[in-house]
Design an enzyme around this catalytic site. Sequence first.
Site, PDB file in Angstrom:
ATOM      1  N   THR A  34      26.554  90.039  78.254  1.00 57.33           N
ATOM      2  CA  THR A  34      26.678  90.974  79.376  1.00 57.33           C
ATOM      3  C   THR A  34      26.276  92.386  78.985  1.00 57.33           C
ATOM      4  O   THR A  34      25.796  93.156  79.810  1.00 57.33           O
ATOM      5  CB  THR A  34      28.137  90.950  79.888  1.00 57.33           C
ATOM      6  OG1 THR A  34      28.371  89.661  80.445  1.00 57.33           O
ATOM      7  CG2 THR A  34      28.404  92.007  80.926  1.00 57.33           C
ATOM      8  N   TYR A  74      26.228  88.755  87.971  1.00 56.48           N
ATOM      9  CA  TYR A  74      25.045  89.399  87.383  1.00 56.48           C
ATOM     10  C   TYR A  74      24.376  88.408  86.433  1.00 56.48           C
ATOM     11  O   TYR A  74      24.893  87.308  86.208  1.00 56.48           O
ATOM     12  CB  TYR A  74      25.468  90.673  86.626  1.00 56.48           C
ATOM     13  CG  TYR A  74      26.496  90.376  85.579  1.00 56.48           C
ATOM     14  CD1 TYR A  74      26.120  89.980  84.297  1.00 56.48           C
ATOM     15  CD2 TYR A  74      27.864  90.416  85.867  1.00 56.48           C
ATOM     16  CE1 TYR A  74      27.058  89.648  83.341  1.00 56.48           C
ATOM     17  CE2 TYR A  74      28.810  90.088  84.915  1.00 56.48           C
ATOM     18  CZ  TYR A  74      28.404  89.708  83.662  1.00 56.48           C
ATOM     19  OH  TYR A  74      29.327  89.364  82.718  1.00 56.48           O
ATOM     20  N   SER A  86      26.502  84.064  75.801  1.00 61.33           N
ATOM     21  CA  SER A  86      27.146  83.518  74.597  1.00 61.33           C
ATOM     22  C   SER A  86      27.816  82.169  74.816  1.00 61.33           C
ATOM     23  O   SER A  86      28.222  81.526  73.851  1.00 61.33           O
ATOM     24  CB  SER A  86      28.123  84.523  73.998  1.00 61.33           C
ATOM     25  OG  SER A  86      29.297  84.590  74.746  1.00 61.33           O
ATOM     26  N   THR A  97      30.657  88.244  75.434  1.00 65.40           N
ATOM     27  CA  THR A  97      32.076  88.283  75.060  1.00 65.40           C
ATOM     28  C   THR A  97      32.742  86.901  75.046  1.00 65.40           C
ATOM     29  O   THR A  97      33.783  86.729  74.431  1.00 65.40           O
ATOM     30  CB  THR A  97      32.874  89.196  76.015  1.00 65.40           C
ATOM     31  OG1 THR A  97      32.736  88.701  77.344  1.00 65.40           O
ATOM     32  CG2 THR A  97      32.401  90.623  75.918  1.00 65.40           C
ATOM     33  N   ASP A  98      32.136  85.919  75.736  1.00 62.71           N
ATOM     34  CA  ASP A  98      32.830  84.624  75.871  1.00 62.71           C
ATOM     35  C   ASP A  98      33.101  83.944  74.535  1.00 62.71           C
ATOM     36  O   ASP A  98      34.143  83.310  74.357  1.00 62.71           O
ATOM     37  CB  ASP A  98      32.025  83.680  76.779  1.00 62.71           C
ATOM     38  CG  ASP A  98      32.022  84.151  78.233  1.00 62.71           C
ATOM     39  OD1 ASP A  98      32.753  85.114  78.543  1.00 62.71           O
ATOM     40  OD2 ASP A  98      31.290  83.558  79.043  1.00 62.71           O
ATOM     41  N   LYS A 117      39.624  86.406  73.323  1.00 64.53           N
ATOM     42  CA  LYS A 117      39.411  86.928  74.679  1.00 64.53           C
ATOM     43  C   LYS A 117      40.553  86.429  75.547  1.00 64.53           C
ATOM     44  O   LYS A 117      40.797  85.226  75.641  1.00 64.53           O
ATOM     45  CB  LYS A 117      38.056  86.442  75.208  1.00 64.53           C
ATOM     46  CG  LYS A 117      37.676  87.074  76.534  1.00 64.53           C
ATOM     47  CD  LYS A 117      36.257  86.708  76.980  1.00 64.53           C
ATOM     48  CE  LYS A 117      35.910  87.448  78.262  1.00 64.53           C
ATOM     49  NZ  LYS A 117      34.557  87.160  78.750  1.00 64.53           N
ATOM     50  N   GLU A 168      56.423  68.800  64.682  1.00 65.57           N
ATOM     51  CA  GLU A 168      56.342  67.877  65.824  1.00 65.57           C
ATOM     52  C   GLU A 168      55.724  66.526  65.433  1.00 65.57           C
ATOM     53  O   GLU A 168      55.934  65.515  66.088  1.00 65.57           O
ATOM     54  CB  GLU A 168      55.511  68.505  66.949  1.00 65.57           C
ATOM     55  CG  GLU A 168      56.251  69.582  67.724  1.00 65.57           C
ATOM     56  CD  GLU A 168      57.178  69.005  68.780  1.00 65.57           C
ATOM     57  OE1 GLU A 168      57.219  67.777  68.953  1.00 65.57           O
ATOM     58  OE2 GLU A 168      57.871  69.801  69.424  1.00 65.57           O
TER      59      GLU A 168
END
Length: 350
Positions: A33, A47, A80, A113-114, A186, A307
């Site tokens: 972006t 965009y 990305s 950013t992803d 993120k 667990e």
Amino acid sequence: MRRVLLSILLLIGVPALAQGTLPNVVILATGGTIAGTGATSTTTVGYTAAKVGVEALIDAVPELKKVANVRGEQVMQIASENMNNEAWLKLAKRVNQLLAQADVDGIVITHGTDTIEETAYFLNLTVKSKKPVVIVGAMRPSTAISADGPINLYNGVILAGSKEAVGKGVLVCLNDQINGARDVTKTNTATADTFRSPDLGFLGYMQDNKAHFYRQSTRKHTADTEFDVSNLDKLPAVDIGYGSANANDIAIKAYVAAGDKGLVYAGTGDGSQADGVKAALDAAHKKGVVVVRSSRTGNGIVARNGEVNDDQHDFVVADTLNAQKARILLMLALTRTTDTKDIQRMFYTY
Ligand code: ASP
């Protein structure tokens, strides 16, 4: 005469004083972006990412020239979500080549950013230098009102050229905050303050043209890791399964059938697994697949033998790594060994 010169330099501004000693920073552009364009100045969703080239990104911030000698390289031009293992290997090799040069002091990578956190962690484990590597991105495209790309790039270049960032591992810098590669994630789909290091906290601020550090990770990174990708052109196949109510074994079986060498399972809570999932992971393990138990909660230590009895199943726990980062460490671990005790050691080291 010297005094007059000094007064002139002071009048022009402090960065000019350092002209002769400006750090050399290379900007490697990968898309995202930060290089995106929208139809109008108010378009902040819908965009197109990865449109603007590296020279235009640099030209948009003339202030960069006052804080560093910058030059740019377009390494790739992608959103990305399309980042992959091969692209990481290419990027890591280029970063290592550049940092081996005496005339390169630091690197800034512009990135979507992803998956910024994944690229950051991959490089944190594979860059063989203590010189700064800073990854920046933007949540608003370059054409938007109050686009965050230019200030993030500016801060990233200062950080990459700073002595404060040396030896801190790969850093992610957006929104005036410096995060460490291991812990950053993120957390919000759209806001500019999306990057967080949950529970553990970010490392410092960018303020007043300077880096201010307050903490650093205790985990090994960069020059101190055992991973070397310089001769690799692919990585072992590792995928992620995700726990939920009504969980089934379909994805796990498919991954094994496709030939995966490792599986990360983001279990519920402290990495718990439904009985059917556990049986499928046991069957995968019998076929030689290394299983790492992670958590979908996004916070906290997955307790070994908590667990699930990991000793009995011969599973590895991810410690505090989220599933997408556990996948990276498992791939790199599998380039060295399939010994689960040794791989567990790596998860407690990095
Ligand atoms: N989908 C975009 C990317 O990761 C989002 C962004 O850069 O913020 O490339």
